[in-house]
Design a protein around this motif. Structure first.
Motif, PDB file in Angstrom:
ATOM      1  N   PRO A  28       0.838  -1.204   0.000  1.00 25.09           N
ATOM      2  CA  PRO A  28       0.000   0.000   0.000  1.00 25.09           C
ATOM      3  C   PRO A  28       0.872   1.253   0.000  1.00 25.09           C
ATOM      4  O   PRO A  28       1.890   1.300   0.684  1.00 25.09           O
ATOM      5  CB  PRO A  28      -0.782  -0.108   1.311  1.00 25.09           C
ATOM      6  N   GLY A  29       0.496   2.231  -0.798  1.00 25.91           N
ATOM      7  CA  GLY A  29       1.205   3.510  -0.811  1.00 25.91           C
ATOM      8  C   GLY A  29       2.414   3.567  -1.704  1.00 25.91           C
ATOM      9  O   GLY A  29       3.123   4.566  -1.745  1.00 25.91           O
ATOM     10  N   ILE A  30       2.679   2.507  -2.461  1.00 26.13           N
ATOM     11  CA  ILE A  30       3.893   2.473  -3.269  1.00 26.13           C
ATOM     12  C   ILE A  30       3.694   3.238  -4.587  1.00 26.13           C
ATOM     13  O   ILE A  30       4.649   3.713  -5.184  1.00 26.13           O
ATOM     14  CB  ILE A  30       4.342   0.997  -3.508  1.00 26.13           C
ATOM     15  N   GLY A  31       2.467   3.341  -5.054  1.00 25.78           N
ATOM     16  CA  GLY A  31       2.204   4.102  -6.284  1.00 25.78           C
ATOM     17  C   GLY A  31       1.443   3.340  -7.358  1.00 25.78           C
ATOM     18  O   GLY A  31       1.467   3.729  -8.522  1.00 25.78           O
ATOM     19  N   LYS A  32       0.772   2.270  -6.987  1.00 28.88           N
ATOM     20  CA  LYS A  32       0.027   1.474  -7.980  1.00 28.88           C
ATOM     21  C   LYS A  32      -1.080   2.297  -8.622  1.00 28.88           C
ATOM     22  O   LYS A  32      -1.197   2.343  -9.846  1.00 28.88           O
ATOM     23  CB  LYS A  32      -0.583   0.213  -7.322  1.00 28.88           C
ATOM     24  N   SER A  33      -1.887   2.951  -7.776  1.00 24.47           N
ATOM     25  CA  SER A  33      -2.998   3.736  -8.326  1.00 24.47           C
ATOM     26  C   SER A  33      -2.467   4.893  -9.164  1.00 24.47           C
ATOM     27  O   SER A  33      -3.077   5.281 -10.157  1.00 24.47           O
ATOM     28  CB  SER A  33      -3.864   4.282  -7.198  1.00 24.47           C
ATOM     29  N   THR A  34      -1.317   5.431  -8.772  1.00 27.33           N
ATOM     30  CA  THR A  34      -0.751   6.565  -9.505  1.00 27.33           C
ATOM     31  C   THR A  34      -0.345   6.163 -10.913  1.00 27.33           C
ATOM     32  O   THR A  34      -0.708   6.822 -11.883  1.00 27.33           O
ATOM     33  CB  THR A  34       0.462   7.138  -8.740  1.00 27.33           C
TER      34      THR A  34
ATOM     35  N   ARG B  41      -6.362  12.881  -7.645  1.00 26.56           N
ATOM     36  CA  ARG B  41      -5.079  12.322  -8.048  1.00 26.56           C
ATOM     37  C   ARG B  41      -4.858  12.504  -9.544  1.00 26.56           C
ATOM     38  O   ARG B  41      -3.782  12.896  -9.981  1.00 26.56           O
ATOM     39  CB  ARG B  41      -4.985  10.842  -7.690  1.00 26.56           C
TER      40      ARG B  41
ATOM     41  N   ARG C  54      -3.755  15.842 -10.350  1.00 25.85           N
ATOM     42  CA  ARG C  54      -2.393  16.109  -9.881  1.00 25.85           C
ATOM     43  C   ARG C  54      -1.359  15.569 -10.869  1.00 25.85           C
ATOM     44  O   ARG C  54      -0.334  16.189 -11.110  1.00 25.85           O
ATOM     45  CB  ARG C  54      -2.237  15.420  -8.538  1.00 25.85           C
ATOM     46  N   VAL C  55      -1.630  14.391 -11.447  1.00 23.84           N
ATOM     47  CA  VAL C  55      -0.600  13.744 -12.270  1.00 23.84           C
ATOM     48  C   VAL C  55      -0.739  14.011 -13.755  1.00 23.84           C
ATOM     49  O   VAL C  55       0.219  13.831 -14.503  1.00 23.84           O
ATOM     50  CB  VAL C  55      -0.553  12.220 -12.030  1.00 23.84           C
TER      51      VAL C  55
ATOM     52  N   MET D 135       9.169   8.908  -8.090  1.00 25.18           N
ATOM     53  CA  MET D 135       7.910   9.467  -7.603  1.00 25.18           C
ATOM     54  C   MET D 135       8.135  10.916  -7.248  1.00 25.18           C
ATOM     55  O   MET D 135       8.998  11.235  -6.421  1.00 25.18           O
ATOM     56  CB  MET D 135       7.429   8.673  -6.387  1.00 25.18           C
ATOM     57  N   GLY D 136       7.408  11.785  -7.905  1.00 25.16           N
ATOM     58  CA  GLY D 136       7.594  13.219  -7.647  1.00 25.16           C
ATOM     59  C   GLY D 136       6.288  13.901  -7.297  1.00 25.16           C
ATOM     60  O   GLY D 136       5.291  13.244  -7.012  1.00 25.16           O
ATOM     61  N   GLU D 137       6.321  15.209  -7.351  1.00 25.52           N
ATOM     62  CA  GLU D 137       5.145  16.014  -7.030  1.00 25.52           C
ATOM     63  C   GLU D 137       3.974  15.699  -7.944  1.00 25.52           C
ATOM     64  O   GLU D 137       2.831  15.644  -7.524  1.00 25.52           O
ATOM     65  CB  GLU D 137       5.495  17.504  -7.174  1.00 25.52           C
ATOM     66  N   ASP D 138       4.290  15.525  -9.230  1.00 30.25           N
ATOM     67  CA  ASP D 138       3.203  15.268 -10.168  1.00 30.25           C
ATOM     68  C   ASP D 138       3.272  13.849 -10.731  1.00 30.25           C
ATOM     69  O   ASP D 138       3.294  13.625 -11.931  1.00 30.25           O
ATOM     70  CB  ASP D 138       3.157  16.317 -11.285  1.00 30.25           C
ATOM     71  N   GLY D 139       3.349  12.888  -9.829  1.00 25.44           N
ATOM     72  CA  GLY D 139       3.255  11.485 -10.223  1.00 25.44           C
ATOM     73  C   GLY D 139       4.585  10.837 -10.540  1.00 25.44           C
ATOM     74  O   GLY D 139       5.635  11.307 -10.114  1.00 25.44           O
TER      75      GLY D 139
HETATM   76  P1  TYD Z   1      -0.778   5.505  -4.533  1.00 21.96           P
HETATM   77  O1  TYD Z   1      -0.705   5.434  -6.015  1.00 21.96           O
HETATM   78  O2  TYD Z   1      -2.075   5.941  -3.953  1.00 21.96           O
HETATM   79  O3  TYD Z   1      -0.348   4.114  -3.873  1.00 21.96           O
HETATM   80  P2  TYD Z   1      -1.071   2.677  -3.923  1.00 21.96           P
HETATM   81  O4  TYD Z   1      -2.190   2.753  -4.884  1.00 21.96           O
HETATM   82  O5  TYD Z   1       0.016   1.746  -4.323  1.00 21.96           O
HETATM   83  O6  TYD Z   1      -1.522   2.401  -2.523  1.00 21.96           O
HETATM   84  O7  TYD Z   1       0.405   6.469  -4.068  1.00 21.96           O
HETATM   85  C1  TYD Z   1       0.417   6.916  -2.782  1.00 21.96           C
HETATM   86  C2  TYD Z   1       1.691   7.638  -2.397  1.00 21.96           C
HETATM   87  O8  TYD Z   1       2.352   8.299  -3.446  1.00 21.96           O
HETATM   88  C3  TYD Z   1       1.335   8.670  -1.391  1.00 21.96           C
HETATM   89  O9  TYD Z   1       2.158   8.451  -0.266  1.00 21.96           O
HETATM   90  C4  TYD Z   1       1.601   9.972  -2.014  1.00 21.96           C
HETATM   91  C5  TYD Z   1       2.566   9.660  -3.109  1.00 21.96           C
HETATM   92  N1  TYD Z   1       2.377  10.511  -4.307  1.00 21.96           N
HETATM   93  C6  TYD Z   1       3.358  11.396  -4.684  1.00 21.96           C
HETATM   94  O10 TYD Z   1       4.395  11.533  -4.049  1.00 21.96           O
HETATM   95  N2  TYD Z   1       3.186  12.146  -5.821  1.00 21.96           N
HETATM   96  C7  TYD Z   1       2.048  12.061  -6.581  1.00 21.96           C
HETATM   97  O11 TYD Z   1       1.924  12.781  -7.602  1.00 21.96           O
HETATM   98  C8  TYD Z   1       1.018  11.131  -6.164  1.00 21.96           C
HETATM   99  C9  TYD Z   1      -0.253  10.990  -6.934  1.00 21.96           C
HETATM  100  C10 TYD Z   1       1.237  10.363  -5.033  1.00 21.96           C
END
Ligand code: TYD
Ligand code: MG
Length: 469
Positions: free
Chosen positions: A110-116, A147, A150-151, A280-284
């Motif tokens: 969780p939180g690694i960036g899958k949804s992003t 999100r 943002r990206v 992973m940056g400010e905009d994805g």
């Molecule tokens: P997310 O894609 O929601 O993770 P998952 O789906 O794997 O659980 O990403 C969550 C993390 O990424 C959150 O800690 C914030 C960070 N993030 C950024 O640093 N920059 C971004 O542009 C976005 C969208 C998320």
């Protein structure tokens, strides 16, 4: 249709069903059984199934026509139709783009960036191919929109969001909307009305996986399924979906660092050794083109115990830094800690060094780390590991322009590595001036890049001499 519910015990690791609880499953896992309610087909139901199988065998019904076998020679070998995801690194890991009708599992903590990464691909596909449906059981539509904004700054009028967890409802929406790409985030939150087990349970995940597979294959619809994993990297509970899908991608990285690695563990349409790298940056997430550069960032002249090495990941060479530390053991057994290097491989390398370089590690703790958190496969890093350990033990300052690669055999001999020439070229590109490599690799290199000196060696002893020379 009348259904009876019965209690079964399902292994979280392999999906094996048992009528009673067992301490150890047939797959070897301990304490992996969870209790579940399975729905039993009633007699009429199973008779109906039986008769359709019979009909299929005798060629009597509509089902039988669909199930007609095809001669191998008559199967059309048209290339898989692939879609561009707009993300170069993702395309590469998928084997050159997203195959239509394919099912891809994206796993990660969780939180690694899958949804992003998925929303970035979804926006691009929506802009370039047509309707995309993003189903989320994790977040509200507003959260996904935030999100997405943002990206991506693209035109998102073809991107549809649906906060829903009921598979039957989702399938109804898919039928109406006819998307060209479907995202299900995450499989652990979805459930089918067919079963009364809870979402996330093995049987729910299995039935949802099956429904999605049918949905994808019948409509030529590519589907991304998100799956959460536990800290140790296991798919949480149900491994069962892994063999249903065409590709399994795993997203890893340190949450407090920006680097993210996407790796495929299974790919029916490409190689599994390919990796994608992102920041992973400010905009994805942005793809990292010069991955070697980012792994070698901290390599400095004069550091004891640091050594550059090269590996081959998928279709590209990659340069890495190996770090080693030895320290006198305080109490008890000497410790061996390896990050990114196989533990038994490290023990073997230490044994070779004891024998061939006359160092005793019996009272020495040894730590080895591949900088950047990557775990390269294969044995090309052996020599660099050995030289890094030797350098820190003997206090030889490192040279940031020297790179070593090669597999070490039990006799201390150096074995050639595959794709040696391409790794040497990458070393030249990254500004290295000296490469210590197996003689047999050196002999095969026809074109030596200018400014680069190749030192071909046949065993560990010669490599150590080359390091000092
Ligand atoms: P997310 O894609 O929601 O993770 P998952 O789906 O794997 O659980 O990403 C969550 C993390 O990424 C959150 O800690 C914030 C960070 N993030 C950024 O640093 N920059 C971004 O542009 C976005 C969208 C998320
Ligand atoms: Mg998510």
């Amino acid at each position: 249709m009348a259904k009876k519910a019965k209690t079964v015990f399902v292994c979280q690791e392999c999906g094996y069903e048992s009528p009673k609880w067992m301490g150890q499953c047939i797959c070897g896992a301990w304490n992996s059984f969870v209790e579940e309610k399975a729905v039993e087909l009633d007699e009429a139901d199973s008779r109906r199934r039986g008769s359709s199988v019979k009909a299929a065998m005798t060629g009597g019904s509509a089902a039988s026509r669909a199930a007609k076998p095809t001669r191998l020679a008559e199967v059309k070998t048209a290339d898989y139709r692939r879609m561009d995801t707009g993300i170069g690194e993702l395309n590469r890991v998928l084997g050159g783009g997203l195959v239509k009708g394919s099912l891809t599992l994206i796993s990660g903590e969780p939180g690694i960036g899958k949804s992003t990464i998925i929303i970035q691909a979804a926006v691009w596909i929506a802009e370039n191919y047509g309707t995309v449906l993003y189903v989320s059981g994790e977040e509200s539509e507003e959260q996904i929109k935030m999100r997405a904004e943002r990206v991506c700054r693209g035109d998102t009028k073809n991107l549809f969001l649906l906060a829903e967890t009921n598979m039957e409802v989702i399938m109804g929406v898919v039928e109406q909307l006819k998307p060209v790409f479907l995202v299900v985030d995450s499989i652990q939150t979805m459930y089918s009305e067919e079963l009364d087990a809870a979402p996330g349970s093995v049987s729910q995940v299995r039935i949802c996986g099956n429904l999605l597979m049918r949905l994808g294959k019948s409509g030529d619809l590519p589907i991304f399924i998100v799956a959460h994993v536990t800290k140790s990297g296991e798919l949480a509970g149900p491994k069962i979906v892994e063999h249903l899908v065409d590709c399994v991608l795993n997203f890893t990285g340190e949450r407090n660092q920006d680097l993210r690695i996407l790796r495929s563990y299974k790919n029916r349409f490409g190689t599994t050794s390919e990796i994608g790298a992102f920041e992973m940056g400010e905009d994805g997430l942005t793809g990292i083109e010069n991955l070697s550069g980012s792994f070698l960032e901290g390599l400095e002249d004069g550091t004891e115990g640091a050594m550059a090495t090269a590996v081959y990941e998928g279709t590209r060479p990659l340069l890495l830094e190996v770090q080693a530390l030895t320290a006198p053991t305080n109490i008890g057994f000497a410790r061996r800690t390896a990050l990114g290097v196989d533990h038994s491989r490290l023990n073997m390398i230490l044994a070779v060094l004891e024998r061939k370089a006359g160092i005793s590690f019996i009272n020495q703790d040894v730590y080895v780390n591949i900088v950047g958190g990557l775990r390269p496969e294969g044995t090309a890093t052996d020599l660099a590991v050995a030289l890094a350990i030797y350098s820190v033990y003997r206090g030889i300052p490192g040279d940031s322009k020297t790179l070593a690669m090669g597999e070490i055999g039990l006799t201390g001999d150096l074995r050639p590595v595959q794709n040696g020439e391409k790794m040497v070229k990458e070393a030249a590109r990254m500004g290295f001036t000296r490469v210590i490599l197996p003689r047999r690799n050196q002999e095969k290199i026809r074109e030596i890049p200018s400014g680069l000196r190749l030192i071909g060696v046949t065993n560990v002893k010669e490599a150590i001499e080359a390091l000092q020379g």
